[in-house]
Design a protein around this motif. Structure first.
Motif, mmCIF file in Angstrom:
data_model
loop_
_atom_site.group_PDB
_atom_site.id
_atom_site.type_symbol
_atom_site.label_atom_id
_atom_site.label_comp_id
_atom_site.label_asym_id
_atom_site.label_seq_id
_atom_site.Cartn_x
_atom_site.Cartn_y
_atom_site.Cartn_z
ATOM 1 N N THR A 138 0.818 -1.206 0.000
ATOM 2 C CA THR A 138 0.000 0.000 0.000
ATOM 3 C C THR A 138 0.856 1.263 0.000
ATOM 4 N N GLY A 139 1.710 1.409 1.014
ATOM 5 C CA GLY A 139 2.437 2.667 1.188
ATOM 6 C C GLY A 139 3.854 2.702 0.664
ATOM 7 N N ASN A 140 4.410 1.560 0.257
ATOM 8 C CA ASN A 140 5.797 1.477 -0.201
ATOM 9 C C ASN A 140 6.727 2.138 0.819
ATOM 10 N N SER A 141 6.436 1.890 2.111
ATOM 11 C CA SER A 141 7.256 2.481 3.168
ATOM 12 C C SER A 141 8.025 1.446 3.979
ATOM 13 N N ALA A 142 7.552 0.192 3.998
ATOM 14 C CA ALA A 142 8.198 -0.808 4.847
ATOM 15 C C ALA A 142 8.319 -2.155 4.138
ATOM 16 N N ARG A 143 7.224 -2.907 4.023
ATOM 17 C CA ARG A 143 7.302 -4.283 3.516
ATOM 18 C C ARG A 143 7.886 -4.389 2.118
ATOM 19 N N SER A 144 7.363 -3.640 1.178
ATOM 20 C CA SER A 144 7.876 -3.741 -0.196
ATOM 21 C C SER A 144 9.302 -3.203 -0.298
ATOM 22 N N GLN A 145 9.623 -2.195 0.507
ATOM 23 C CA GLN A 145 10.991 -1.668 0.527
ATOM 24 C C GLN A 145 11.963 -2.715 1.076
ATOM 25 N N MET A 146 11.546 -3.398 2.163
ATOM 26 C CA MET A 146 12.388 -4.461 2.719
ATOM 27 C C MET A 146 12.592 -5.572 1.696
ATOM 28 N N ALA A 147 11.504 -5.974 1.049
ATOM 29 C CA ALA A 147 11.592 -7.052 0.067
ATOM 30 C C ALA A 147 12.512 -6.672 -1.091
ATOM 31 N N GLU A 148 12.393 -5.433 -1.564
ATOM 32 C CA GLU A 148 13.267 -4.959 -2.644
ATOM 33 C C GLU A 148 14.732 -5.061 -2.230
ATOM 34 N N ALA A 149 15.048 -4.523 -1.071
ATOM 35 C CA ALA A 149 16.447 -4.519 -0.614
ATOM 36 C C ALA A 149 16.961 -5.938 -0.344
ATOM 37 N N LEU A 150 16.135 -6.769 0.259
ATOM 38 C CA LEU A 150 16.569 -8.133 0.589
ATOM 39 C C LEU A 150 16.783 -8.974 -0.664
ATOM 40 N N LEU A 151 15.867 -8.900 -1.635
ATOM 41 C CA LEU A 151 16.065 -9.685 -2.858
ATOM 42 C C LEU A 151 17.290 -9.184 -3.613
ATOM 43 N N ARG A 152 17.465 -7.890 -3.658
ATOM 44 C CA ARG A 152 18.657 -7.344 -4.320
ATOM 45 C C ARG A 152 19.924 -7.849 -3.613
ATOM 46 N N HIS A 153 19.872 -7.893 -2.286
ATOM 47 C CA HIS A 153 21.018 -8.364 -1.494
ATOM 48 C C HIS A 153 21.306 -9.842 -1.765
ATOM 49 N N TYR A 154 20.263 -10.657 -1.759
ATOM 50 C CA TYR A 154 20.431 -12.106 -1.925
ATOM 51 C C TYR A 154 20.666 -12.538 -3.367
ATOM 52 N N ALA A 155 20.051 -11.859 -4.320
ATOM 53 C CA ALA A 155 20.084 -12.373 -5.694
ATOM 54 C C ALA A 155 20.078 -11.262 -6.739
ATOM 55 N N GLY A 156 20.760 -10.175 -6.450
ATOM 56 C CA GLY A 156 20.810 -9.056 -7.383
ATOM 57 C C GLY A 156 21.462 -9.380 -8.705
ATOM 58 N N ASP A 157 22.224 -10.466 -8.762
ATOM 59 C CA ASP A 157 22.831 -10.876 -10.031
ATOM 60 C C ASP A 157 21.816 -11.531 -10.968
ATOM 61 N N TRP A 158 20.679 -11.976 -10.417
ATOM 62 C CA TRP A 158 19.676 -12.680 -11.213
ATOM 63 C C TRP A 158 18.426 -11.857 -11.468
ATOM 64 N N PHE A 159 18.214 -10.819 -10.677
ATOM 65 C CA PHE A 159 16.966 -10.062 -10.770
ATOM 66 C C PHE A 159 17.209 -8.557 -10.801
ATOM 67 N N GLU A 160 16.387 -7.857 -11.593
ATOM 68 C CA GLU A 160 16.232 -6.412 -11.467
ATOM 69 C C GLU A 160 15.072 -6.250 -10.503
ATOM 70 N N VAL A 161 15.283 -5.555 -9.397
ATOM 71 C CA VAL A 161 14.286 -5.511 -8.332
ATOM 72 C C VAL A 161 13.735 -4.098 -8.157
ATOM 73 N N TYR A 162 12.413 -4.016 -8.062
ATOM 74 C CA TYR A 162 11.714 -2.752 -7.900
ATOM 75 C C TYR A 162 10.664 -2.896 -6.802
ATOM 76 N N SER A 163 10.201 -1.767 -6.290
ATOM 77 C CA SER A 163 9.065 -1.774 -5.378
ATOM 78 C C SER A 163 8.227 -0.542 -5.658
#
Length: 145
Positions: free
Chosen positions: A9-34
């Motif tokens: 909804t607000g792009n302030s917490a959950r989606s931001q965390m998910a964006e950063a975490l996926l980029r951290h874990y698998a940024g070589d395989w994914f372009e990540v947005y929120s």
């Protein structure tokens, strides 16, 4: 690279965390947005709990879903709250749509420590779900801790 959009909804917490975490874990395989249905800006505790894991998300910004509509096609659209799941419009060219509901830590009331604990709890739940998904995709063995 596959494109992933995390939506809440607000792009302030959950989606931001998910964006950063996926980029951290698998940024070589994914372009990540929120994005958010109604972006509110990044909650300071979001940045704090990510920094506790050594993840600097200070360059991320809170964005509206409309920034991407009709401009980017996503291989995965992952909603992280019920409101986003209900209200997300159809994306032409959208790939797989997934729904991973998490409690909104920004809605937690109480002392700073109580709220921080809720942010940590949700961060850890999101990290676990992302790692499980990467495992399902056969990518986990190649990701850092």
């Amino acid at each position: 690279m596959k494109r992933v959009l995390f939506l809440c909804t607000g792009n302030s917490a959950r989606s931001q965390m998910a964006e950063a975490l996926l980029r951290h874990y698998a940024g070589d395989w994914f372009e990540v947005y929120s994005a958010g249905i109604e972006p509110k800006g990044i909650h300071p505790m979001t940045l704090k709990v990510l920094a506790e894991l050594g993840i600097d998300a200070s360059q991320q910004t809170s964005k509206s879903l409309q920034v991407y509509q009709g401009k980017l096609a996503f291989d995965y659209l992952i909603t992280v709250c019920a409101d986003a799941e209900r209200n997300c419009p159809y994306f032409p060219g959208q790939g797989v749509r997934l729904h991973w509901p998490f409690e909104d830590p920004a809605a937690c009331e109480g002392s700073e420590e109580v709220r921080l604990q809720k942010f940590r709890q949700v961060r850890d739940q999101i990290a676990a779900r992302i790692r499980a998904w990467l495992d399902e995709l056969g990518l986990l063995t190649n990701t850092p801790g």
